[in-house]
Write a protein that holds these residues in place. Structure first.
Motif, PDB file in Angstrom:
ATOM      1  N   GLU A 189       0.835  -1.205   0.000  1.00  9.61           N
ATOM      2  CA  GLU A 189       0.000   0.000   0.000  1.00  9.61           C
ATOM      3  C   GLU A 189       0.871   1.256   0.000  1.00  9.61           C
ATOM      4  O   GLU A 189       0.603   2.215  -0.733  1.00  9.61           O
ATOM      5  N   ARG A 190       1.920   1.250   0.792  1.00 11.36           N
ATOM      6  CA  ARG A 190       2.803   2.410   0.842  1.00 11.36           C
ATOM      7  C   ARG A 190       3.450   2.667  -0.511  1.00 11.36           C
ATOM      8  O   ARG A 190       3.489   3.799  -1.001  1.00 11.36           O
ATOM      9  N   ARG A 233      -7.541  -1.743  -0.253  1.00  8.84           N
ATOM     10  CA  ARG A 233      -6.536  -0.746   0.117  1.00  8.84           C
ATOM     11  C   ARG A 233      -6.125   0.086  -1.098  1.00  8.84           C
ATOM     12  O   ARG A 233      -6.035   1.315  -1.033  1.00  8.84           O
ATOM     13  N   PHE A 234      -5.876  -0.588  -2.213  1.00 10.83           N
ATOM     14  CA  PHE A 234      -5.451   0.126  -3.414  1.00 10.83           C
ATOM     15  C   PHE A 234      -6.560   1.030  -3.956  1.00 10.83           C
ATOM     16  O   PHE A 234      -6.296   2.131  -4.443  1.00 10.83           O
ATOM     17  N   ILE A 291      -7.724  -1.019 -11.238  1.00  8.11           N
ATOM     18  CA  ILE A 291      -7.061  -2.146 -10.581  1.00  8.11           C
ATOM     19  C   ILE A 291      -7.543  -3.412 -11.275  1.00  8.11           C
ATOM     20  O   ILE A 291      -8.733  -3.743 -11.240  1.00  8.11           O
ATOM     21  N   SER A 292      -6.631  -4.112 -11.907  1.00  7.53           N
ATOM     22  CA  SER A 292      -6.997  -5.323 -12.635  1.00  7.53           C
ATOM     23  C   SER A 292      -6.202  -6.508 -12.106  1.00  7.53           C
ATOM     24  O   SER A 292      -5.305  -6.360 -11.269  1.00  7.53           O
ATOM     25  N   GLY A 324     -13.347  -3.456  -5.185  1.00  4.38           N
ATOM     26  CA  GLY A 324     -12.918  -2.404  -6.095  1.00  4.38           C
ATOM     27  C   GLY A 324     -12.142  -2.874  -7.303  1.00  4.38           C
ATOM     28  O   GLY A 324     -11.636  -2.034  -8.067  1.00  4.38           O
ATOM     29  N   LEU A 325     -12.037  -4.191  -7.516  1.00  5.10           N
ATOM     30  CA  LEU A 325     -11.350  -4.670  -8.710  1.00  5.10           C
ATOM     31  C   LEU A 325     -12.135  -4.245  -9.943  1.00  5.10           C
ATOM     32  O   LEU A 325     -13.359  -4.354  -9.982  1.00  5.10           O
TER      33      LEU A 325
END
Length: 369
Positions: A62-63, A95-96, A105-106, A125-126
């Motif tokens: 995540e960072r 998180r992303f 995000i895939s 959220g994908l």
């Protein structure tokens, strides 16, 4: 030792490499483990895997994505190994998806576990998925993947469509003498369903086999496409065999058009490096990723982060730089930004596979396919 004192860095909104390409796409391998043993990717016994303490944690990932987003990264793709074997992957997607600047995000997956994760990933959220699928025949599936189950894989693809992971792309590695009699059937699939099939030239990238044992030639056995390794333990296709199996896009197009009619150029969102076509009346498309016969490097916009935290500017280059070690040694966000920019500044112009380049360091499953 890294300087962790605060400073105001000069950070670009858009990263450009030395050849003017915008770098806005980060492929992240979340694991080097896989539940398949595809003959062009891994030997039967698998590759050595990184001990779990060496893998990046969700917090570390995540960072790094937050820092990458601040530099202009907009697209994230999760890969492996097989990413769905990484525990709690929907949590990482969530998180992303909360990071400002990340638009997409895939996930690239073999779909074997997708029946369990399609809905949770979509809810987290994908955006969409790419499924690696080299055959539509159950017995051939077992010969190529050496693991898994064709029916369960197809069930996972169906569930992904039902929950709205669109566009759904199916990546088929085209192999002469193995699955080249199925190209028409893959194309026919796009007539019936909203599926985007892409044929990918087989890439001769492999681990140094001296590390895991030798190999003998792979030979056809029985029916077309059923493969038998002379040495079951430790074998995968050789560089030479992969080069001999390569089929270029023009030949595949000719076969499809002869059976199903003309393919017309057609663009879809998130098209990436594929050259895409459509059959008349089709719900989906047929695409071609020809990284050897049609050098795609001129449009390359990506970096790759391995599961153990090394950033690579190119799939075909053995050069990589650790972000994990500096991060765990106390590097600041500014330090890590500088390292990312350093990798971008050393992105090569192109690969030389067509000229006979051999890539031996890490295998595809260890880099992130």
């Amino acid at each position: 030792m890294y300087n962790t004192k605060s400073r105001v860095p000069s950070v670009p909104n858009v990263m450009k490499d030395p050849f003017g390409r915008t770098i806005d796409y980060l492929r992240i391998s979340v694991t080097d483990r896989c539940n398949f043993r595809c003959v062009y990717c891994m030997p039967e016994q698998g590759f050595p895997v990184a001990p779990k303490p060496e893998l990046l944690t969700f917090e570390e990932l995540e960072r790094l994505v937050r820092i990458a987003a601040s530099l202009g990264m907009r697209k994230i793709r999760l890969t492996g190994g097989e990413p769905l074997v990484r525990k709690d992957l929907p949590e990482l997607v969530a998180r992303f998806s909360a990071i400002p600047g990340i638009d997409e995000i895939s996930l690239t997956t073999n779909a074997y576990l997708l029946d369990l994760y399609a809905k949770p990933l979509k809810e987290a959220g994908l955006t969409r998925i790419n499924v690696s699928l080299d055959t539509l025949q159950s017995d051939r599936f077992k010969a190529i993947a050496r693991r898994g189950d064709f029916e369960r894989t197809m069930r996972g693809i169906q569930l992904a469509q039902e929950v709205g992971l669109h566009p759904l792309k199916v990546n088929c590695v085209a192999m002469r003498g193995v699955n080249d009699d199925e190209f028409v059937e893959f194309a026919r699939w796009t007539l019936e369903e909203d599926v985007h099939v892409r044929f990918i030239e087989i890439m001769p990238i492999r681990w140094n086999m001296d590390e895991v044992g030798g190999f003998d030639a792979m030979q056809p056995h029985g029916d077309r496409g059923l493969l038998q390794l002379n040495k079951v333990e430790g074998d995968m296709l050789t560089d030479l065999q992969m080069r001999k199996m390569m089929i270029n896009a023009s030949e595949i197009i000719d076969r499809i058009e002869m059976a199903l009619g003309p393919l017309e150029p057609h663009e879809i969102p998130t098209n990436g490096p594929a050259r895409t076509y459509k059959l008349a009346g089709a719900k989906g498309t047929v695409g071609f990723i020809s990284q050897i016969s049609h050098d795609l490097c001129v449009r390359c916009n990506r970096l790759r982060l391995t599961a153990d935290g090394f950033l690579r500017p190119c799939l075909m280059s053995d050069g990589e730089l650790s972000l994990r070690d500096p991060m765990r040694a106390g590097a600041s966000d500014e330090d890590l930004r500088d390292l990312i920019l350093h990798v971008v500044a050393h992105k090569p112009e192109r690969h030389y596979l067509a000229e006979g380049q051999k890539v031996t360091g890490r295998g595809m499953s260890q880099i992130g396919g």
